[in-house]
Design a protein around this motif. Structure first.
Motif, mmCIF file in Angstrom:
data_model
loop_
_atom_site.group_PDB
_atom_site.id
_atom_site.type_symbol
_atom_site.label_atom_id
_atom_site.label_comp_id
_atom_site.label_asym_id
_atom_site.label_seq_id
_atom_site.Cartn_x
_atom_site.Cartn_y
_atom_site.Cartn_z
ATOM 1 N N GLY A 124 4.254 21.069 17.228
ATOM 2 C CA GLY A 124 3.480 20.799 16.017
ATOM 3 C C GLY A 124 2.949 19.385 15.968
ATOM 4 O O GLY A 124 1.827 19.140 15.520
ATOM 5 N N MET A 125 3.749 18.414 16.435
ATOM 6 C CA MET A 125 3.305 17.015 16.434
ATOM 7 C C MET A 125 2.148 16.794 17.402
ATOM 8 O O MET A 125 1.197 16.068 17.109
ATOM 9 N N LEU A 126 2.224 17.411 18.581
ATOM 10 C CA LEU A 126 1.190 17.204 19.593
ATOM 11 C C LEU A 126 -0.102 17.953 19.263
ATOM 12 O O LEU A 126 -1.156 17.640 19.816
ATOM 13 N N ALA A 127 -0.032 18.929 18.372
ATOM 14 C CA ALA A 127 -1.209 19.763 18.087
ATOM 15 C C ALA A 127 -2.221 19.062 17.199
ATOM 16 O O ALA A 127 -3.385 19.472 17.157
ATOM 17 N N MET A 128 -1.820 18.007 16.474
ATOM 18 C CA MET A 128 -2.678 17.403 15.469
ATOM 19 C C MET A 128 -3.198 16.043 15.915
ATOM 20 O O MET A 128 -2.417 15.117 16.122
ATOM 21 N N LEU A 302 4.592 12.962 27.958
ATOM 22 C CA LEU A 302 3.935 13.405 26.726
ATOM 23 C C LEU A 302 2.563 12.757 26.564
ATOM 24 O O LEU A 302 1.607 13.401 26.111
ATOM 25 N N VAL A 303 2.455 11.485 26.928
ATOM 26 C CA VAL A 303 1.155 10.814 26.867
ATOM 27 C C VAL A 303 0.161 11.514 27.781
ATOM 28 O O VAL A 303 -0.987 11.799 27.404
ATOM 29 N N LEU A 304 0.592 11.818 29.006
ATOM 30 C CA LEU A 304 -0.286 12.521 29.943
ATOM 31 C C LEU A 304 -0.628 13.920 29.437
ATOM 32 O O LEU A 304 -1.765 14.396 29.601
ATOM 33 N N ALA A 305 0.353 14.584 28.818
ATOM 34 C CA ALA A 305 0.096 15.923 28.282
ATOM 35 C C ALA A 305 -0.974 15.877 27.196
ATOM 36 O O ALA A 305 -1.835 16.771 27.113
ATOM 37 N N ILE A 306 -0.943 14.851 26.355
ATOM 38 C CA ILE A 306 -1.945 14.722 25.290
ATOM 39 C C ILE A 306 -3.307 14.390 25.879
ATOM 40 O O ILE A 306 -4.325 15.007 25.529
ATOM 41 N N LEU A 307 -3.366 13.412 26.784
ATOM 42 C CA LEU A 307 -4.644 13.000 27.354
ATOM 43 C C LEU A 307 -5.300 14.138 28.137
ATOM 44 O O LEU A 307 -6.469 14.471 27.930
ATOM 45 N N VAL A 308 -4.528 14.733 29.036
ATOM 46 C CA VAL A 308 -5.080 15.811 29.863
ATOM 47 C C VAL A 308 -5.287 17.075 29.030
ATOM 48 O O VAL A 308 -6.312 17.760 29.153
ATOM 49 N N GLY A 309 -4.311 17.384 28.166
ATOM 50 C CA GLY A 309 -4.407 18.604 27.362
ATOM 51 C C GLY A 309 -5.609 18.592 26.443
ATOM 52 O O GLY A 309 -6.368 19.574 26.377
ATOM 53 N N PHE A 333 -12.515 14.838 24.558
ATOM 54 C CA PHE A 333 -11.938 13.561 24.977
ATOM 55 C C PHE A 333 -11.678 12.649 23.782
ATOM 56 O O PHE A 333 -10.808 11.777 23.841
ATOM 57 N N SER A 334 -12.439 12.814 22.703
ATOM 58 C CA SER A 334 -12.267 11.953 21.528
ATOM 59 C C SER A 334 -10.978 12.247 20.771
ATOM 60 O O SER A 334 -10.516 11.414 19.981
ATOM 61 N N MET A 335 -10.382 13.416 20.980
ATOM 62 C CA MET A 335 -9.240 13.852 20.184
ATOM 63 C C MET A 335 -7.908 13.622 20.884
ATOM 64 O O MET A 335 -6.884 14.172 20.472
ATOM 65 N N ALA A 336 -7.904 12.792 21.928
ATOM 66 C CA ALA A 336 -6.701 12.623 22.750
ATOM 67 C C ALA A 336 -5.750 11.590 22.159
ATOM 68 O O ALA A 336 -5.531 10.512 22.733
ATOM 69 N N GLN A 337 -5.203 11.876 21.008
ATOM 70 C CA GLN A 337 -4.166 11.023 20.410
ATOM 71 C C GLN A 337 -3.470 11.787 19.287
ATOM 72 O O GLN A 337 -3.943 12.839 18.865
#
Length: 763
Positions: A124-128, A302-309, A333-337
């Motif tokens: 849930g945290m990574l989805a937003m 987790l950082v890589l998962a967010i950036l790549v995901g 690419f703009s939503m990678a955080q």
């Protein structure tokens, strides 16, 4: 003297440290959220070099209030009408991104052997993505006027709404061990039920209340009333099993549809900023350096998962929404955080006691790293697309550009059926929810009251309650059955083919059955009649409702009132000249689109006409409107002057609008290093013998032209100063009052004194 409470000491420490740190972050042009987190770490026991907060429990209570304010403000910026106007494209993109990123978070958590609840909450945290951080990045990089930025913000609005729903579902998952699919559907249905109920009732009542109390409401009372409604809905939300944050968001979204929405946003903003700052400071207080060091590898993963995901799944989601590959990659690419919602979900997990203590500092570390990388990810999208364009065959690029799940229907018949069924379904759901709410209130509160009032008359009390309940829901049931039976779609389908007659009649029959079911339930609950008799009564009552002209008038009146309240903000904006023109949406299919550009207070463009600025020649843009205070100047000519605070509605391509926005930010008046010396002061001068003013008229004196001062009056022994006459000659003994800068006044007075001294010496 009594000792100062610990809460006051903690608040003083938090605000002083937060103020100092955020000033530094402002100077470094970094998001203030990171500054608050750093300030929280500095006042926590984990940072031994400064004074620490005494009572963390009190700070947590303030932080909970901050969450309520944050989501209340989010609701004020949200509009259900905006969501409906977006169409399916942003919905497809948002759902794709949330599902894929949540699955990625769960997969990463499982890979590290974390518990099931840790993995679910981590997903849930990574989805937003963070609306605040992305908006700030777009603003700093001058991209806010570009079309892809608008697409990103549309999806972020939907993500925020879905995050509220996700929080409710996560709470239900935490309370229940492991709900199955049926229970999850029940949770979603309950959320939708209360959301629709509160929204419909709120739109009926709150705008009406604010209209009637408008003469009595100023900024102070509006703030108190708005926050009172916010916390009232928060309490109601907790009573029915949801979180207080969910109730605050709902009330914000209701108030967002009122005419007073802009005023409410303005008066609530300072309070929200204060408590929001305390919330983010409390986030920083939970950061533990040792935990971050121990979980360094998961943090990097987790950082890589967010950036790549987000780069992959985000781009894919926008592709499914009908965007081209280049636009989809810029959006993804703009939503990678991750940002504020990750902290809120983590706080929820900690308060419920279902996640490990390590997860909070890990998520904070991930958020800080991805926030710093956000501008670089936005810039990286274009060169990454250029590489794909060179490497992939043209047919693959064309196939990717053609991916979409939001194509319109091919025939008008399908479109009419789709529109009619959706409208009928929506009406049936809304009126059913209102009927259920009325029945629940009558059976829960009114029925016991009547039975207590009529002791020994049990069936009489039941009859009275049943009769009043049926009368109360009758406008809803009639509207449910009859509405849309005379719509343009219904008539078109009826006239199109005889084969449509039976399905259309079936839609009416289904709604009659639903209406009868409500009446049957009331009769069944309050009587012991046989089913056949109750069905007959139900059908008869529904027929009476359909034929009743008075009920028809009442249902139409209620619907018109609701629509009027729902559209009141749009109507007010149209009257005041703030509504966007209708042709704006037709430009979005091309590279040309419309954007709003605000004229800053220190803009060098202020005071110049559009002809002098030559915006079309310099940037290739067209100014379609100027929004000034409560006025709208459409199609301004070349003689229209630009003023500070104006909002220009400009038409152009992404590059043209970005160039103009950059020039608007840079072409400003420089700071005056001597501004402290520019203060004007008021002094008086006595005209002496030999004075250069003696015998001269005001226009000849040179007080304004030579010394840069202004004569404001003459002292002639009267109670008030006399207004200076430009043709009056100064004589010896006149007392002249002059205003000007201190240096100019000193030069004027020094000249007067020297002249008088020379005149005295000669005599």
């Amino acid at each position: 003297m009594s000792e100062l409470p610990a809460l006051i000491q903690d608040l003083a420490l938090i605000l002083i440290v937060a103020g100092a740190v955020t000033l530094v972050f402002k100077w470094l042009k970094q998001p203030l959220v990171l500054g608050y987190i750093m300030a929280g770490f500095m006042v926590s026991p984990q940072f031994p070099y400064t004074v620490s907060v005494i009572d963390i429990a009190n700070v947590k209570a303030w932080a909970d209030i901050g969450v309520v304010f944050l989501l209340f403000s989010l609701g004020l910026d949200f509009s259900f009408k905006k969501i409906l106007k977006m169409g399916f494209a942003p919905v497809i993109a948002a759902c794709t991104i949330i599902f894929c990123m949540m699955a990625s978070g769960i997969f990463v958590g499982k890979a590290f052997g974390w518990s099931h609840m840790d993995c679910v909450f981590l997903g849930g945290m990574l989805a937003m993505s963070s609306t605040t951080i992305i908006y700030k990045a777009f603003d700093d990089m001058g991209l806010r006027q570009q079309r892809f930025a608008g697409l990103v913000m549309s999806v972020l609005i939907l993500e925020d709404v879905l995050a509220i729903v996700m929080m409710v579902m996560l709470s239900a998952i935490a309370h229940g061990s492991n709900p199955d699919g049926g229970q999850m559907l029940g949770i979603v249905a309950r959320i939708l039920f209360f959301l629709i109920l509160w929204f419909v009732v709120g739109i009926f009542l709150i705008p009406m209340f604010l209209r009637r109390a408008r003469r009595l409401i100023n900024d102070e009372t509006l703030l108190v009333v708005s926050l009172g409604l916010c916390f009232l809905m928060a309490v109601v939300s907790t009573k029915v099993g949801f979180s207080s944050a969910f109730g605050a968001f709902v009330m914000g979204s209701i108030l967002a549809e009122t005419v007073e929405a802009e005023k409410i946003i303005k008066v609530v903003e300072p309070v929200k900023n204060l408590f929001g700052a305390i919330f983010f400071v409390s986030v920083g207080m939970l950061v533990e350096p040792q935990v971050i060091a121990d979980y360094a590898v998961p943090i990097v993963v987790l950082v890589l998962a967010i950036l790549v995901g987000q780069a992959v799944f985000g781009s894919f989601g926008y592709l499914l929404g009908g965007q081209t590959l280049k636009t989809a990659m810029r959006c993804g690419f703009s939503m990678a955080q991750i940002g504020e919602f990750a902290f809120i979900i983590a706080s929820l997990g900690l308060s419920l006691g279902v996640i490990g203590d390590f997860l909070y500092p890990v998520v904070v570390a991930v958020s800080v790293i991805t926030t710093f990388l956000t501008p670089y990810m936005i810039r990286f999208a274009t060169p990454c697309y250029a590489v794909l364009e060179r490497r992939l065959p043209p047919r693959v690029i064309a196939a990717l550009n053609g991916i979409t799940l939001s194509r319109p229907s091919s025939t008008s018949s399908r479109s009419n059926w789709k529109s009619l069924l959706m409208q009928m379904g929506a009406n049936t759901v809304v009126y059913s929810i209102l009927s259920v709410a009325v029945i629940f209130i009558m059976f829960t509160f009114f029925l016991p009251f009547v039975r207590h009032l009529l002791v020994g008359w049990h069936w009489t009390a039941n009859f009275i309650c049943g009769l009043l309940t049926v009368l109360a829901i009758s406008p809803f049931l009639r509207a449910m059955v009859m509405k849309k039976n005379h719509s343009e779609e219904f008539k078109a389908l009826w006239a199109e083919s005889r084969r449509n007659h039976l399905p259309l009649l079936f839609t009416v029959l289904v709604r009659v059955v639903v209406a009868c079911a409500f009446v049957f339930y009331v009769c069944n609950y309050l009587s012991r009649l046989t089913n056949a008799i109750m069905l007959t009564i139900a059908l008869a009552l529904v027929v009476v409702m359909i034929l009743s002209r008075r009920l028809k008038r009442e249902s139409i009146k209620l619907e018109r009132l609701f629509v009027q309240n729902l559209r009141s903000r749009d109507i007010e904006a149209q009257v005041r000249g703030r509504k966007r023109p209708l042709y704006e949406g037709h430009l979005l299919d091309r590279d040309v689109h419309m954007a709003d550009i605000d004229v800053p207070a220190d803009s060098a463009w202020s005071g110049h006409t559009l002809r002098e600025l030559e915006l079309r020649t310099r940037f290739g843009v067209h100014v379609s409107s100027i929004l000034r205070a409560r006025r709208r100047i459409n199609i301004p000519d070349g003689n229209s002057i630009i003023f500070p605070g104006d909002r220009l509605q400009v038409i152009g391509s992404d590059g043209q609008l970005a160039a103009m926005a950059a020039a608007m930010r840079t072409e400003v008046y420089a700071d005056d290093p001597q501004i402290e010396k520019r203060e004007t002061k008021l002094r008086h001068i006595v005209v002496g013998k030999g004075s250069p003013l003696e015998g001269k008229m005001l226009r000849e004196s040179g007080i304004r032209d030579v010394y840069g001062c202004l004569v404001v009056g003459l002292e002639e022994g009267k109670e008030n100063l006399s207004q200076p006459d430009p043709n009056r000659k100064f004589v010896e003994g006149d007392i002249v009052w002059v205003v000007g800068e201190e240096e100019a006044l000193d030069r004027l007075i020094s000249s007067e004194v020297r002249s008088c001294q020379n005149g005295t010496a000669r005599s």
